[in-house]
Design an enzyme around this catalytic site. Sequence first.
Site, short mmCIF file in Angstrom:
data_model
loop_
_atom_site.label_atom_id
_atom_site.label_comp_id
_atom_site.label_asym_id
_atom_site.label_seq_id
_atom_site.Cartn_x
_atom_site.Cartn_y
_atom_site.Cartn_z
N ASN A 57 0.83 -1.22 0.00
CA ASN A 57 0.00 0.00 0.00
C ASN A 57 0.86 1.26 0.00
OD1 ASN A 57 0.99 0.16 2.57
ND2 ASN A 57 -0.99 0.39 3.58
N LEU A 98 5.26 -9.53 4.79
CA LEU A 98 6.13 -8.51 5.42
C LEU A 98 5.39 -7.19 5.55
CD1 LEU A 98 8.18 -10.58 3.88
CD2 LEU A 98 9.86 -8.87 4.45
N TYR A 170 1.52 -2.53 17.58
CA TYR A 170 2.48 -3.34 16.82
C TYR A 170 2.81 -4.62 17.58
CZ TYR A 170 6.84 -4.33 14.22
OH TYR A 170 7.84 -4.90 13.47
N LYS A 174 1.40 -8.12 16.35
CA LYS A 174 2.30 -9.18 15.85
C LYS A 174 2.12 -10.47 16.66
CE LYS A 174 4.78 -7.23 12.50
NZ LYS A 174 5.01 -7.81 11.18
N ARG A 211 14.45 4.61 12.75
CA ARG A 211 15.16 3.50 13.39
C ARG A 211 16.62 3.92 13.60
NH1 ARG A 211 12.71 -1.66 10.18
NH2 ARG A 211 12.26 -0.16 8.55
N1 LIG Z 1 13.59 -4.24 9.76
C1 LIG Z 1 13.53 -4.75 10.97
O1 LIG Z 1 14.46 -4.55 11.75
C2 LIG Z 1 12.38 -5.61 11.39
C3 LIG Z 1 12.43 -6.18 12.66
C4 LIG Z 1 11.37 -6.98 13.07
C5 LIG Z 1 10.32 -7.24 12.23
N2 LIG Z 1 10.30 -6.68 11.00
C6 LIG Z 1 9.11 -6.95 10.17
O2 LIG Z 1 9.49 -7.14 8.82
C7 LIG Z 1 8.51 -6.57 7.96
C8 LIG Z 1 9.20 -5.60 7.01
O3 LIG Z 1 9.86 -4.59 7.78
P1 LIG Z 1 10.67 -3.41 7.09
O4 LIG Z 1 11.78 -3.10 7.98
O5 LIG Z 1 10.93 -3.75 5.69
O6 LIG Z 1 9.61 -2.25 7.21
P2 LIG Z 1 9.10 -1.23 6.10
O7 LIG Z 1 8.22 -0.26 6.81
O8 LIG Z 1 10.23 -0.71 5.30
O9 LIG Z 1 8.24 -2.16 5.14
C9 LIG Z 1 6.90 -2.50 5.38
C10 LIG Z 1 6.19 -2.53 4.04
O10 LIG Z 1 4.83 -2.92 4.26
C11 LIG Z 1 3.97 -2.00 3.57
N3 LIG Z 1 2.69 -1.99 4.28
C12 LIG Z 1 2.43 -1.52 5.52
N4 LIG Z 1 1.14 -1.72 5.83
C13 LIG Z 1 0.57 -2.31 4.74
C14 LIG Z 1 -0.73 -2.74 4.44
N5 LIG Z 1 -1.75 -2.60 5.31
N6 LIG Z 1 -0.96 -3.29 3.23
C15 LIG Z 1 0.04 -3.43 2.32
N7 LIG Z 1 1.31 -3.05 2.56
C16 LIG Z 1 1.56 -2.49 3.76
C17 LIG Z 1 4.71 -0.68 3.61
O11 LIG Z 1 4.27 0.23 2.63
C18 LIG Z 1 6.14 -1.16 3.37
O12 LIG Z 1 6.42 -1.29 2.02
C19 LIG Z 1 7.47 -5.92 8.84
O13 LIG Z 1 6.38 -6.80 8.97
C20 LIG Z 1 8.16 -5.77 10.16
O14 LIG Z 1 7.25 -5.83 11.23
C21 LIG Z 1 11.30 -5.86 10.56
#
Ligand SMILES: NC(=O)c1ccc[n+]([C@@H]2O[C@H](COP(=O)([O-])OP(=O)(O)OC[C@H]3O[C@@H](n4cnc5c(N)ncnc54)[C@H](O)[C@@H]3O)[C@@H](O)[C@H]2O)c1
Length: 347
Positions: A57, A98, A170, A174, A211
């Site tokens: 999105n 993700l 969050y 999760k 972050r």
């Molecule tokens: N990067 C980290 O350190 C980390 C740590 C723990 C968990 N995670 C998990 O990994 C996943 C990716 O994290 P990231 O760091 O790439 O974050 P990010 O915010 O860069 O990516 C999240 C993506 O999801 C999309 N999104 C959000 N809500 C949405 C919805 N309702 N419908 C469709 N798309 C949606 C966003 O536009 C984005 O592209 C997440 O679920 C996050 O919780 C990441």
Amino acid sequence: MRKIQNIGTKISLSSIGRSGKKQSRKTILVAGGAGFLGSHLCKRLLDEGHTVICADNFQTGRSANVLELTTNSSFSVIRHDVIKPLKLAGPLDEIYNLACAASPPKYQQDPIHTMQTCVNGTLNLLNMARDKGARFFQASTSEVYGDPVVHPQSEGYFGNVNPYGPRSCYDEGKRAAEALCHDFAERYDVTVKVARIFNTYGPQMLADDGRVVSNFIVQALRGEPITIYGSGSQTRSFCYVDDLVDGIVKLIRSDGSVTTPVNLGNPVEFTIRQLAELVIEQTGTGSHLKMCTLPVDDPKQRRPDISKAKQTLNWEPSIMLAEGVRRTTAYFASQLQAEPQAISESA
Ligand SMILES: NC(=O)c1ccc[n+]([C@@H]2O[C@H](COP(=O)([O-])OP(=O)(O)OC[C@H]3O[C@@H](n4cnc5c(N)ncnc54)[C@H](O)[C@@H]3O)[C@@H](O)[C@H]2O)c1
């Protein structure tokens, strides 16, 4: 900027993957594929020769993250919010969920939508996995452990989470998503793999992401004070994105013995102050440290016990923090050169 396009999916019989081994070509959905981790994952799966559909999105994702991938005819992008069911024709072999903003300032902007993304979004994608017979990967998080009283955190620890606070949308979202994964595996025999991801960093994070690694690097490159929340003695472990993506792919393809969540992260622990000092050293910035108040429910210690990932996936991170910070700094420096506004407007 080139337009994001919706392209139909194509399936062929086989391809040569990164390993050079012949493997069957899969059709894969990556929800949240335009985000930081998702875009690296899409690239990895395309490099393996699969057909990849990215659904996003664009709440925190960027078309720039996947722009290069759109030149590959096996890649397509759909603008879609996962809180609504997604209809896709044809078979799917794997679904990676993700979708969810990961940075606290971003997911707290609309906490109700964040909860809906975690719960309704995961439910919708699990239904799709069941209907299509696809394997399902869930990006869970170390936040399910909250502010842990057990250190390091192994998967058997149930956590210390505040259910009524600014991070709850969050953290509890999760946790609920993990419960749904469990129930779909039990009730409907869906092959579900859950990773509890610890702090991961690298190129394609947003400059204003909030972050810590991106914050420090961007502040250093702009010559601004480096903001440390609390005393800086709180610890985190930082995993470079390539290592993490490798773990994700190994996990979804793991055999039937892996049925419960697996920690993925780097077990080497650093204080926030040590990270700031490393960034200052590497960038040669004149920035000084600015001490700020610790946000509500900010965990004081975080370090994964990755014994399970080592044993079951033969996975552990290989990229040291100094090398990862060097690569990430190079990325933000090039962004700064190309689009000074993109960095100078960051919060
Ligand atoms: N990067 C980290 O350190 C980390 C740590 C723990 C968990 N995670 C998990 O990994 C996943 C990716 O994290 P990231 O760091 O790439 O974050 P990010 O915010 O860069 O990516 C999240 C993506 O999801 C999309 N999104 C959000 N809500 C949405 C919805 N309702 N419908 C469709 N798309 C949606 C966003 O536009 C984005 O592209 C997440 O679920 C996050 O919780 C990441």
